[in-house]
Design an enzyme around this catalytic site. Structure first.
Site, PDB file in Angstrom:
ATOM      1  N   GLY A 352       0.695  -1.592  -0.043  1.00 50.24           N
ATOM      2  CA  GLY A 352       0.121  -0.021   0.522  1.00 50.24           C
ATOM      3  C   GLY A 352       0.463   1.048  -0.263  1.00 50.24           C
ATOM      4  O   GLY A 352       0.575   2.686  -0.602  1.00 50.24           O
ATOM      5  N   GLU A 375      14.610   2.451 -28.410  1.00 51.50           N
ATOM      6  CA  GLU A 375      16.067   2.090 -28.979  1.00 51.50           C
ATOM      7  C   GLU A 375      15.919   0.503 -29.152  1.00 51.50           C
ATOM      8  O   GLU A 375      16.723  -0.305 -29.205  1.00 51.50           O
ATOM      9  CB  GLU A 375      17.100   1.969 -27.535  1.00 51.50           C
ATOM     10  CG  GLU A 375      17.817   2.969 -28.111  1.00 51.50           C
ATOM     11  CD  GLU A 375      18.413   3.720 -29.559  1.00 51.50           C
ATOM     12  OE1 GLU A 375      17.474   5.342 -29.366  1.00 51.50           O
ATOM     13  OE2 GLU A 375      19.173   3.362 -29.090  1.00 51.50           O
TER      14      GLU A 375
HETATM   15  C1  FAD Z   1      10.795   7.526 -23.617  1.00 57.56           C
HETATM   16  C2  FAD Z   1      11.138   7.435 -25.296  1.00 57.56           C
HETATM   17  C3  FAD Z   1      12.202   7.398 -25.762  1.00 57.56           C
HETATM   18  C4  FAD Z   1      12.690   7.903 -27.969  1.00 57.56           C
HETATM   19  N1  FAD Z   1      13.052   7.923 -27.644  1.00 57.56           N
HETATM   20  C5  FAD Z   1      13.673   8.159 -28.720  1.00 57.56           C
HETATM   21  C6  FAD Z   1      14.329   9.105 -29.468  1.00 57.56           C
HETATM   22  O1  FAD Z   1      15.192   9.726 -29.189  1.00 57.56           O
HETATM   23  N2  FAD Z   1      14.555   8.568 -30.990  1.00 57.56           N
HETATM   24  C7  FAD Z   1      14.022   8.250 -31.831  1.00 57.56           C
HETATM   25  O2  FAD Z   1      14.150   7.843 -32.938  1.00 57.56           O
HETATM   26  N3  FAD Z   1      12.707   7.432 -31.602  1.00 57.56           N
HETATM   27  C8  FAD Z   1      12.705   7.092 -29.868  1.00 57.56           C
HETATM   28  N4  FAD Z   1      11.894   6.569 -29.069  1.00 57.56           N
HETATM   29  C9  FAD Z   1      10.670   5.569 -29.881  1.00 57.56           C
HETATM   30  C10 FAD Z   1      11.482   4.099 -29.759  1.00 57.56           C
HETATM   31  O3  FAD Z   1      12.409   4.235 -30.347  1.00 57.56           O
HETATM   32  C11 FAD Z   1       9.825   3.246 -30.542  1.00 57.56           C
HETATM   33  O4  FAD Z   1       8.534   3.759 -29.852  1.00 57.56           O
HETATM   34  C12 FAD Z   1      10.381   2.297 -30.364  1.00 57.56           C
HETATM   35  O5  FAD Z   1      10.995   1.903 -31.008  1.00 57.56           O
HETATM   36  C13 FAD Z   1       8.952   1.288 -30.937  1.00 57.56           C
HETATM   37  O6  FAD Z   1       7.706   1.702 -31.731  1.00 57.56           O
HETATM   38  P1  FAD Z   1       6.561   1.556 -31.449  1.00 57.56           P
HETATM   39  O7  FAD Z   1       6.763   2.336 -30.429  1.00 57.56           O
HETATM   40  O8  FAD Z   1       6.316   2.508 -32.880  1.00 57.56           O
HETATM   41  O9  FAD Z   1       5.659   0.253 -31.187  1.00 57.56           O
HETATM   42  P2  FAD Z   1       5.623  -0.531 -32.705  1.00 57.56           P
HETATM   43  O10 FAD Z   1       6.587  -0.443 -33.004  1.00 57.56           O
HETATM   44  O11 FAD Z   1       4.215  -0.307 -33.036  1.00 57.56           O
HETATM   45  O12 FAD Z   1       5.848  -1.846 -31.584  1.00 57.56           O
HETATM   46  C14 FAD Z   1       4.253  -2.423 -31.071  1.00 57.56           C
HETATM   47  C15 FAD Z   1       4.760  -3.089 -30.159  1.00 57.56           C
HETATM   48  O13 FAD Z   1       4.671  -4.512 -30.838  1.00 57.56           O
HETATM   49  C16 FAD Z   1       6.195  -5.149 -31.278  1.00 57.56           C
HETATM   50  N5  FAD Z   1       6.633  -5.653 -32.829  1.00 57.56           N
HETATM   51  C17 FAD Z   1       6.679  -4.942 -34.019  1.00 57.56           C
HETATM   52  N6  FAD Z   1       7.186  -5.565 -34.710  1.00 57.56           N
HETATM   53  C18 FAD Z   1       7.971  -6.528 -34.288  1.00 57.56           C
HETATM   54  C19 FAD Z   1       8.363  -7.555 -34.730  1.00 57.56           C
HETATM   55  N7  FAD Z   1       8.908  -7.994 -36.133  1.00 57.56           N
HETATM   56  N8  FAD Z   1       8.670  -8.798 -34.037  1.00 57.56           N
HETATM   57  C20 FAD Z   1       8.079  -9.086 -32.761  1.00 57.56           C
HETATM   58  N9  FAD Z   1       6.907  -7.954 -31.886  1.00 57.56           N
HETATM   59  C21 FAD Z   1       7.193  -6.347 -32.648  1.00 57.56           C
HETATM   60  C22 FAD Z   1       6.999  -4.175 -30.427  1.00 57.56           C
HETATM   61  O14 FAD Z   1       7.904  -5.262 -29.390  1.00 57.56           O
HETATM   62  C23 FAD Z   1       5.803  -3.387 -29.600  1.00 57.56           C
HETATM   63  O15 FAD Z   1       5.689  -4.346 -28.464  1.00 57.56           O
HETATM   64  C24 FAD Z   1      11.326   6.509 -27.712  1.00 57.56           C
HETATM   65  C25 FAD Z   1      10.672   5.843 -26.683  1.00 57.56           C
HETATM   66  C26 FAD Z   1      10.483   5.913 -26.136  1.00 57.56           C
HETATM   67  C27 FAD Z   1       8.966   5.208 -25.116  1.00 57.56           C
END
Ligand code: FAD
Length: 396
Positions: A352, A375
């Site tokens: 809690g 990343e």
């Molecule tokens: C706090 C934070 C900081 C960030 N900083 C940066 C930054 O400075 N610069 C930048 O360019 N980006 C940045 N990002 C973006 C980040 O790199 C993306 O959010 C990440 O690559 C995932 O992409 P998406 O959110 O579009 O998820 P999606 O690609 O839509 O994925 C959704 C889900 O599907 C799964 N998935 C997708 N494809 C597959 C596959 N082929 N096989 C299995 N599972 C899969 C993923 O694992 C995830 O669980 C940041 C994100 C966050 C949360």
């Protein structure tokens, strides 16, 4: 591999630890309470510059290659990881807000010409004031599927004209420049990728919006647009000759090999903080007499140390310019998952008290989840590792 931390590194970590206690953690808690990033003109950033933070890993006098002036440590550097872990122990959101070229450093180091390193990284060698760089790959419709980026680049005389939208780029609105990935031809997939340095104030670069995040509120993750944004041809990283084959895409992947162990080390720092909270609460409440509690806490410590070793191994290889794709992915797949487990255990043990929403453990629980995503998510790292196991792609 030598695991000894020399006297100099010990001192630097101790210095960071003092800064962490007195400023980094309080700033992180404040940003979390206010729900907004620490502003760029905060005196804390000036102080960091005076302490020698905010620098590039590039050195103009480096021996590595006269044409490219490659930094001896293009990679992550084990020393750097120790520092990153310590700062993140105090607050990972604040760590990501530190001035410096940030995630923009690796692509310029790996792809930039000597002249581009001088122009863009030169000001970060001994910065005169807090300066930031940024990295923008992700788009509203392209995250994990990096090959699917839609932002376009069109050659127009001595310029490139960029159009598109980017999201979640760290520190983008305060950055001197942003490394932007765009495609010259969507039908070419990865082969069409190019990396540009877009400087602050370039007409067409705008609509900066700081995204809402569940945690890590001390630094800005920002979306922005490129509308007929015209950048000089000299801002194409590596120049046109560099882009035969998949050099643009490869450059981005090479960056990830350097940055994934960093993100993983940050997660280890958060995990250690969560373990500390769980341990001190257990001690105060007399829970440590229960062998089940002791066993669960020790399991987390053990797993965090394993994760740290994976990070060091990936960085050690990068420091020696040896392939580390597998190790970088392993560190990124393992460390954030363990850190999440540490924060979950902390939430369970505090019960809690943790769930009330005003305890550090609850903030760590929100902060750590993003580390699994950024990343390359955990799933993507497992896809990369499985490919290597099956022999699809070069083995390390
Ligand atoms: C706090 C934070 C900081 C960030 N900083 C940066 C930054 O400075 N610069 C930048 O360019 N980006 C940045 N990002 C973006 C980040 O790199 C993306 O959010 C990440 O690559 C995932 O992409 P998406 O959110 O579009 O998820 P999606 O690609 O839509 O994925 C959704 C889900 O599907 C799964 N998935 C997708 N494809 C597959 C596959 N082929 N096989 C299995 N599972 C899969 C993923 O694992 C995830 O669980 C940041 C994100 C966050 C949360």
């Amino acid at each position: 591999m030598d695991f000894a931390l020399d006297e100099d590194l010990r001192k630097r970590i101790e210095q960071l630890s003092q800064l962490g206690r007195s400023q980094i953690r309080p700033l992180g808690l404040e940003a979390d309470r206010l729900g907004r990033p620490t502003p760029p003109d905060h005196p804390f950033f000036e102080r960091l510059i005076r302490l020698g933070q905010g620098r590039t890993r590039w050195s103009p006098d480096s021996k590595g290659g006269p044409e490219r002036g490659v930094a001896p440590r293009m990679g992550t550097s084990v020393v750097g990881l120790c520092m990153i872990e310590e700062i993140s122990f105090w607050d990972r959101g604040v760590a990501a807000s530190f001035p410096g070229p940030g995630l923009g450093d690796p692509p310029i180091l790996s792809m930039g010409t000597l002249e581009q390193k001088r122009r863009f990284l030169g000001p970060f060698v001994h910065p005169d004031r807090p300066r930031w760089g940024s990295f923008a790959m992700t788009e509203p419709g392209a995250g994990s599927d990096v090959a699917g980026i839609q932002a376009t680049a069109r050659k127009d005389g001595r310029h490139w004209v960029l159009n598109g939208a980017k999201s979640f780029a760290a520190n983008a609105s305060r950055a001197d420049w942003i490394v932007v990935f765009a495609t010259v031809d969507r039908s070419l997939g990865r082969d069409g990728h190019r990396a540009f340095v877009v400087e602050r104030g370039t007409p067409g670069l705008g609509n900066f919006v700081v995204e809402r995040k569940m945690g890590l509120k001390a630094y800005e993750s920002t979306s922005f647009t490129l509308e007929d944004c015209s950048v000089p041809q000299d801002n194409l990283l590596g120049g046109e000759a560099h882009y035969s084959g998949r050099a643009g895409f490869r450059g981005a992947m090479k960056s990830f090999n350097a940055t994934r162990p960093m993100i993983a080390a940050m997660a280890v720092g958060i995990g250690r903080a969560a373990l500390d909270e769980a341990l001190s609460f257990s001690r105060e409440q007399g829970l440590l007499d229960d062998p089940r509690v002791r066993d669960r806490l020790e399991r987390i410590r053990r797993r965090l140390r394993v994760a740290r070793l994976l990070c060091w191994r990936a960085a050690w290889l990068a420091d020696r310019e040896r392939p580390n794709v597998l190790e970088a992915s392993m560190s990124k797949a393992v460390a954030p998952a363990v850190a999440l487990e540490a924060a979950s255990l902390g939430m369970e043990i505090l019960g809690g008290v943790g769930a009330r929403g005003d305890h550090l453990i609850e903030k760590l629980f929100r902060d750590v989840k993003a580390m699994v995503i950024v990343e390359g998510t955990g799933q993507i790292q497992r896809v990369i590792m499985a490919r290597r196991l099956l022999g699809d792609g070069p083995r390390n």
